[in-house]
Write an enzyme that holds these catalytic residues in place. Structure first.
Site, mmCIF file in Angstrom:
data_model
loop_
_atom_site.group_PDB
_atom_site.id
_atom_site.type_symbol
_atom_site.label_atom_id
_atom_site.label_comp_id
_atom_site.label_asym_id
_atom_site.label_seq_id
_atom_site.Cartn_x
_atom_site.Cartn_y
_atom_site.Cartn_z
ATOM 1 N NE ARG A 1 -6.505 0.453 0.500
ATOM 2 C CZ ARG A 1 -6.222 -0.322 1.553
ATOM 3 N NH1 ARG A 1 -5.476 0.130 2.528
ATOM 4 N NH2 ARG A 1 -6.700 -1.543 1.605
ATOM 5 C CE1 TYR B 1 -10.001 -5.260 7.256
ATOM 6 C CE2 TYR B 1 -10.265 -3.960 9.253
ATOM 7 C CZ TYR B 1 -9.644 -4.182 8.033
ATOM 8 O OH TYR B 1 -8.665 -3.326 7.624
ATOM 9 C CG ASN C 1 -2.917 -7.175 1.049
ATOM 10 O OD1 ASN C 1 -2.278 -8.130 0.589
ATOM 11 N ND2 ASN C 1 -3.237 -7.083 2.335
ATOM 12 C CD GLU D 1 -0.435 0.345 4.421
ATOM 13 O OE1 GLU D 1 0.284 -0.662 4.353
ATOM 14 O OE2 GLU D 1 -1.679 0.298 4.310
ATOM 15 C CG HIS E 1 0.305 -4.179 4.897
ATOM 16 N ND1 HIS E 1 -0.502 -3.715 3.894
ATOM 17 C CD2 HIS E 1 0.737 -5.394 4.481
ATOM 18 C CE1 HIS E 1 -0.553 -4.591 2.911
ATOM 19 N NE2 HIS E 1 0.183 -5.631 3.242
ATOM 20 C CD GLU F 1 -1.918 -3.708 8.881
ATOM 21 O OE1 GLU F 1 -1.464 -2.547 8.755
ATOM 22 O OE2 GLU F 1 -2.624 -4.269 8.036
ATOM 23 C CG HIS G 1 -2.019 -1.036 1.093
ATOM 24 N ND1 HIS G 1 -2.404 -1.846 2.135
ATOM 25 C CD2 HIS G 1 -2.789 -1.384 0.031
ATOM 26 C CE1 HIS G 1 -3.373 -2.653 1.724
ATOM 27 N NE2 HIS G 1 -3.624 -2.397 0.451
HETATM 28 ZN ZN LIG Z 1 -1.580 -1.947 4.012
#
Ligand SMILES: [Zn+2]
Length: 417
Positions: free
Chosen positions: A234, A356, A251, A179, A304, A378, A176
């Site tokens: 993104r 999620y 992704n 990020e 990420h 993350e 992304h």
């Molecule tokens: Zn990401």
């Protein structure tokens, strides 16, 4: 005349850069079904950028929702929130101010590579070339294909050459575009590996017995665009006939439950899954490389931001992975190693139940292909800066993340299959 021309060019260049003056990032805390509905309705009626979760369809009860609200919509958002019982807070008062404050390490000029700043793609590419040529016994590079806009996807292979195919780990950053801490980590990893080979016993043994493939920037076109034009970009930058919206979420574009849940078939959505699985050339290039080398690749790590999570399959389903308990215990050990340095707390678990449902992710795809140790990081933070993590946090973030990555690598090395 020359001076006027110069200022004219600067003004023209600046005019193309998207500004975010007066925009805010808000955190909403939905605890009732009607809160979820309110957020989704808001997303339909005004332009809202979802920072976490990635899109309005992923909003659920009891998960904080971070949204960037353009200045012109703030009053309508405040009015709506005022009429609702949903709790909320301001995470970022002024997005443009936060953007301007990111480069707080005082490193310039732009062209100079540094491990503690957010390097542009051109700078990353010259760094890739120089690190490979100055470390021929440990580093080799190969281009696995070009991006949509024709940039070379250059992969570094770290490891002592042995003449035979060694088991390997694949690490990618920058899926992304916005990020930015992610590509910074891949560069840091390469630096650390080369600097500590020969002195750190674990790194030495890792690179003697295994290879580590590092793709410093996956979505290069998007990354470049986020530097030159729109800091909040993104997706990829591909064009789809029949739509004026550009880009696919890489992704969501892998062939793993593709576009069934937590992804959008609307090309204008931030989670657009693409026209077909692997429609994005960047995704296809990486998938082709991993497929071709799947007998040697034992782990897939993808970086990420943000949220401080260590996730593993599955995200496209609530079903537990066949290796769930091992993946969980390694994730917990890696998180504990990370926390030990600066106290940064991580949550670990399968994507679907930890955050999620979301289909088409690279970690699920790699796992289903047979790469058992498949993890998504993350990185920092938990929303105070979000995607606009200041450069002064690159070093501590990378240092702590190294501990987690090395923990996973040590487990993989001891448990080759
Ligand atoms: Zn990401």
């Amino acid at each position: 005349m020359k001076v006027l021309l110069f200022f004219g060019l600067v003004a023209a260049a600046l005019a193309d850069v998207t500004r975010f003056d007066g925009e805010k990032v808000l955190r909403l805390k939905p605890v009732l079904a009607e809160h979820v509905t309110l957020i989704r309705d808001l997303a339909e009626s005004i332009e809202v950028d979802f920072w976490s979760p990635d899109s309005p369809e992923l909003v659920t009860i009891d998960i904080d929702v971070d949204i960037r609200v353009p200045a012109r919509y703030l009053s309508i958002v405040y009015t709506t929130l005022g009429q609702s019982s949903m709790a909320h807070e301001i995470l970022i008062e002024d997005v443009q101010v936060a953007i301007n404050r990111q480069a707080d390490n005082g490193i310039s000029p732009k062209e100079l590579h540094s491990y503690t700043k957010y390097n542009t793609w051109d700078t990353v590419l010259s760094w890739i070339n120089s690190i490979a040529s100055s470390n021929p016994s440990l580093v080799s590079k190969q281009v696995i294909g070009n991006t949509f806009e024709g940039r070379p996807m250059t992969l570094l292979k770290l490891g002592k050459s042995s003449g035979t195919t060694k088991p390997s780990i694949f690490l990618d950053c920058g899926i992304h575009a916005r990020e930015w801490i992610s590509p910074a980590f891949c560069q840091w990893f390469v630096k650390e590996a080369l600097e500590t080979y020969g002195s750190d016993s674990q790194m030495t043994s890792l690179l003697d017995q295994m290879d580590v493939y590092v793709l410093p920037v996956f979505n290069i076109d998007g990354y470049e665009y986020s530097h030159t034009t729109n800091r909040m970009w993104r997706k990829t930058r591909s064009k789809l006939s029949g739509s004026s919206c550009l880009g696919t979420d890489p992704n969501r574009n892998f062939d793993a439950g593709w576009c069934t849940v937590g992804a959008s078939s609307n090309p204008c959505s931030e989670t657009f899954c693409g026209s077909t699985p692997e429609s994005e050339i960047e995704v296809k290039n990486v998938a082709d490389f991993i497929r071709k080398n799947k007998s040697s690749i034992k782990a897939y790590l993808t970086i990420h931001s943000y949220s401080q999570l260590l996730l593993f399959p599955y995200s496209y389903s609530y079903n537990l992975a066949a290796d769930h308990s091992e993946l969980m215990s390694v994730a917990q050990g890696a998180s504990a190693a990370l926390t030990s340095l600066y106290g940064t707390r991580y949550t670990s678990g399968p994507g679907a139940s930890t955050i999620y449902l979301a289909a088409g992710g690279s970690d699920d795809w790699a796992y289903d292909l047979g790469v058992k140790y498949s993890y998504t990081f993350e990185l920092r933070d938990t929303g105070y800066h979000g995607f606009l993590l200041p450069e002064s946090q690159i070093k501590p973030t990378c240092e702590e993340t190294m501990l987690a990555v090395k923990y996973i690598a040590a487990h993989v090395q001891k448990n080759l299959y």
